[in-house]
Design a protein around this motif. Structure first.
Motif, short mmCIF file in Angstrom:
data_model
loop_
_atom_site.label_atom_id
_atom_site.label_comp_id
_atom_site.label_asym_id
_atom_site.label_seq_id
_atom_site.Cartn_x
_atom_site.Cartn_y
_atom_site.Cartn_z
N GLU A 63 0.86 -1.34 -0.01
CA GLU A 63 -0.03 -0.07 0.05
C GLU A 63 0.81 1.19 0.07
O GLU A 63 0.66 2.34 -0.45
N ILE A 64 1.81 1.26 0.79
CA ILE A 64 2.86 2.46 0.83
C ILE A 64 3.42 2.71 -0.47
O ILE A 64 3.64 3.83 -1.05
N ARG A 65 3.99 1.47 -1.24
CA ARG A 65 4.56 1.84 -2.65
C ARG A 65 3.62 2.33 -3.54
O ARG A 65 3.93 3.19 -4.26
N GLU A 66 2.24 1.66 -3.47
CA GLU A 66 1.16 2.40 -4.25
C GLU A 66 1.03 3.91 -3.92
O GLU A 66 0.60 4.51 -5.06
N LEU A 67 1.14 4.35 -2.56
CA LEU A 67 0.95 5.72 -2.43
C LEU A 67 2.14 6.61 -3.15
O LEU A 67 1.67 7.65 -3.71
N ALA A 68 3.30 5.93 -2.57
CA ALA A 68 4.32 6.65 -3.19
C ALA A 68 4.47 6.92 -4.93
O ALA A 68 4.57 8.06 -5.39
N ASP A 69 3.73 5.74 -5.54
CA ASP A 69 3.83 5.97 -7.02
C ASP A 69 2.59 6.72 -7.52
O ASP A 69 2.61 7.61 -8.55
N THR A 70 1.29 6.82 -6.71
CA THR A 70 0.44 7.87 -6.98
C THR A 70 1.01 9.24 -6.72
O THR A 70 0.63 10.13 -7.76
N PHE A 71 1.76 9.39 -5.82
CA PHE A 71 2.22 10.72 -5.54
C PHE A 71 3.05 11.16 -6.68
O PHE A 71 3.16 12.31 -7.19
N ASP A 72 4.11 10.38 -7.25
CA ASP A 72 5.00 10.74 -8.26
C ASP A 72 4.01 10.91 -9.72
O ASP A 72 4.36 11.73 -10.45
N GLY A 73 3.09 10.29 -10.03
CA GLY A 73 2.22 10.79 -11.00
C GLY A 73 1.74 11.82 -10.96
O GLY A 73 1.40 12.61 -11.89
N MET A 74 1.09 12.28 -9.72
CA MET A 74 0.67 13.47 -9.54
C MET A 74 1.71 14.61 -9.70
O MET A 74 1.26 15.72 -10.33
N LEU A 75 2.92 14.32 -9.25
CA LEU A 75 3.87 15.48 -9.43
C LEU A 75 4.30 15.47 -10.99
O LEU A 75 4.51 16.75 -11.33
N GLU A 76 4.16 14.52 -11.53
CA GLU A 76 4.37 14.74 -13.11
C GLU A 76 3.37 15.46 -13.94
O GLU A 76 3.76 16.45 -14.45
N ARG A 77 2.17 15.08 -13.28
CA ARG A 77 1.01 16.00 -13.83
C ARG A 77 1.11 17.45 -13.75
O ARG A 77 1.03 18.36 -14.32
N LEU A 78 1.53 17.87 -12.34
CA LEU A 78 1.77 19.35 -11.60
C LEU A 78 2.81 19.90 -12.55
O LEU A 78 2.72 20.95 -12.95
N ASP A 79 4.09 19.04 -12.79
CA ASP A 79 5.04 19.63 -13.44
C ASP A 79 4.78 20.31 -14.87
O ASP A 79 5.05 21.31 -15.37
N ARG A 80 4.15 19.37 -15.54
CA ARG A 80 3.49 19.76 -16.95
C ARG A 80 2.68 20.77 -16.76
O ARG A 80 2.75 21.81 -17.61
N ALA A 81 1.60 20.86 -15.76
CA ALA A 81 0.80 22.07 -15.74
C ALA A 81 1.32 23.29 -15.33
O ALA A 81 1.31 24.43 -15.76
N PHE A 82 2.52 23.18 -14.37
CA PHE A 82 3.21 24.69 -14.26
C PHE A 82 4.11 24.91 -15.48
O PHE A 82 4.07 26.30 -15.58
N ASP A 83 4.52 24.05 -15.83
CA ASP A 83 5.56 24.30 -17.22
C ASP A 83 4.73 25.04 -18.17
O ASP A 83 5.07 26.06 -18.92
N GLY A 84 3.50 24.59 -18.45
CA GLY A 84 2.55 25.00 -19.43
C GLY A 84 2.19 26.47 -18.83
O GLY A 84 1.96 27.44 -19.70
N GLN A 85 1.85 26.72 -17.57
CA GLN A 85 1.42 28.12 -17.05
C GLN A 85 2.58 29.07 -17.46
O GLN A 85 2.36 29.98 -17.62
N ARG A 86 3.90 28.78 -16.89
CA ARG A 86 5.03 29.84 -17.17
C ARG A 86 5.13 29.96 -18.72
O ARG A 86 5.31 31.14 -19.15
#
Length: 416
Positions: A168-191
């Motif tokens: 379960e903890i590994r699944e949480l970390a992978d989900t968090f990594d996926g969220m960070l990747e989406r946020l990185d793309r969103a902030f890059d597009g905003q800049r």
């Protein structure tokens, strides 16, 4: 304001003449009725339970379960020893049973005593081991927490990349990594959008302003055409202010690229000197008490913050009103406070004033005086500097806005 001169609950008392050095703040309202305050013991227990970490809670559960199971084991051991002794002495005569009765009681007492002592010692060991095991089990969560604290718009590329079993903890970390990747793309597009909008939106407006000014400077222009041209210039200037406000709002929502030492007192003095002409034309009385308040941040954004507070205080005022500006240390933190008279603002409307395109009149269409971004930019700049902004209605009408920013590293907090 009540007839006796006491402000209504939730309102700030206006500044009296000669009292500019006193910061405005909300007075605490004492609760009424019995049972308003919980007992001290209940409050202490609530604070204790709220402050327990997950590791401490797990350790406490481990310890309670161990002592519960150990108590049952001691009881079973007592019963077994008692049954065995009674079985061994069952065939003896009555006189011998009386003689050995005292010995049986002594044996059971000693067995119980040493069993409880062993339970206590082993229980302490079990609690210590439980604390270590809980820390080991929660270490992946601690890694996720450390990375989440380090993250900002500039470091969204960092990933947890947790190794280990697929639990379960590994699944949480992978989900968090996926969220960070989406946020990185969103902030890059905003800049990219902010950079492109800065050019694409400002350039046409600058061209329109230049063409209008050239056309109106011609000597053969009629009076009607000049009137229309002036109206278009005012509309164009308002659009430029709106775009500048949106770009400042987008910039202040990002992480600060550089921090320098800035004195809020000097910033407020500069802003007041620049707006002295506007305050003189409007007939407002401006009072000030500017003292040093050094913070670390972006000088341009901090100047925009103070300028927006002062501009709002001048715009949303009344004839013959007043504006009071303070800077210095407030509750141990560098702060700036702007107080102005004006129309009465209900307390429930204060939070809405910090939303984009919201004005003191409560509408979104009457935009002749401002773009409705002043307090939105203030809140965004304060958040970028990790500060706090509060606004309170002023007794008799008006508003009191206080901005508190963190004390720079290496400087002690001073309380006024």
């Amino acid at each position: 304001m009540r007839p006796d001169g006491v402000p209504e609950p939730g309102h700030v008392e206006p500044t009296r003449p000669g009292d500019t050095s006193t910061w405005r703040s909300l007075a605490a309202v004492a609760p009424s009725g019995e049972g308003a305050q919980p007992s001290a013991a209940a409050a202490h227990m609530r604070r204790f339970s709220d402050n327990l970490s997950i590791r401490a809670r797990l350790t406490l559960i481990y310890g309670m379960l161990f002592f519960a199971a150990g108590s049952v084991l001691v009881l079973v051991n007592y019963l077994i020893v008692a049954v065995l002794l009674n079985a061994l002495l069952a065939e003896e005569s009555a006189s011998e049973l009386v003689v050995h009765g005292y010995l049986i009681e002594e044996v059971l007492t000693q067995v119980t005593r040493f069993s409880l002592l062993a339970l206590f010692l082993v229980g302490l060991l079990a609690v210590a081991l439980g604390y270590a095991v809980a820390g080991r089990a929660l270490s992946p969560l601690q890694k996720i927490t450390r990375i989440a604290r380090r993250l900002s718009e500039r470091s969204l590329h960092e990933r947890i990349a947790l190794s280990g079993p697929d639990d379960e903890i590994r699944e949480l970390a992978d989900t968090f990594d996926g969220m960070l990747e989406r946020l990185d793309r969103a902030f890059d597009g905003q800049r990219r959008f902010v950079a492109n909008a800065s050019h694409e939106l400002r350039t046409p407006l600058a061209i329109n302003r230049t063409l209008l000014e050239v056309a109106l400077s011609a000597p053969e222009v009629s009076a009607d055409l000049k009137s229309v041209g002036q109206t278009l210039l005012e509309t164009n200037a308002r659009h430029e202010r709106l775009i500048d406000g949106l770009l400042i709002l987008a910039r202040s929502d990002r992480e600060l690229e550089a921090r320098t030492a800035v004195d809020l007192g000097e910033v407020a003095e500069t802003v007041l000197s620049q707006s002295s002409g506007e305050s003189a034309e409007s007939g407002l009385r401006v009072r000030r008490d500017l003292r040093p308040a050094v913070v670390e941040g972006d000088p341009v954004l901090l100047e925009r913050l103070v300028a927006n507070l002062v501009e709002n205080a001048l715009k949303y005022n009344v004839d013959g009103g007043e504006v009071t500006v303070r800077s210095g240390m407030y509750e141990g933190r560098p702060a700036v406070q702007v107080e102005n008279s004006g129309k009465v603002i209900p307390a429930y409307e204060i939070e809405g004033l910090f939303e984009p395109f919201r004005r003191g009149s409560g509408d979104r269409v009457g935009s002749g005086r401002s773009a409705g971004l002043g307090l939105s930019i203030v809140r965004s700049v304060v958040r970028a500097h990790e500060g706090v902004v509060t606004a309170w209605p002023r007794a008799g009408g008006g508003l009191v806005v206080t901005v508190c920013l963190p004390v720079p590293p290496g400087q002690g907090a001073e309380r006024r």
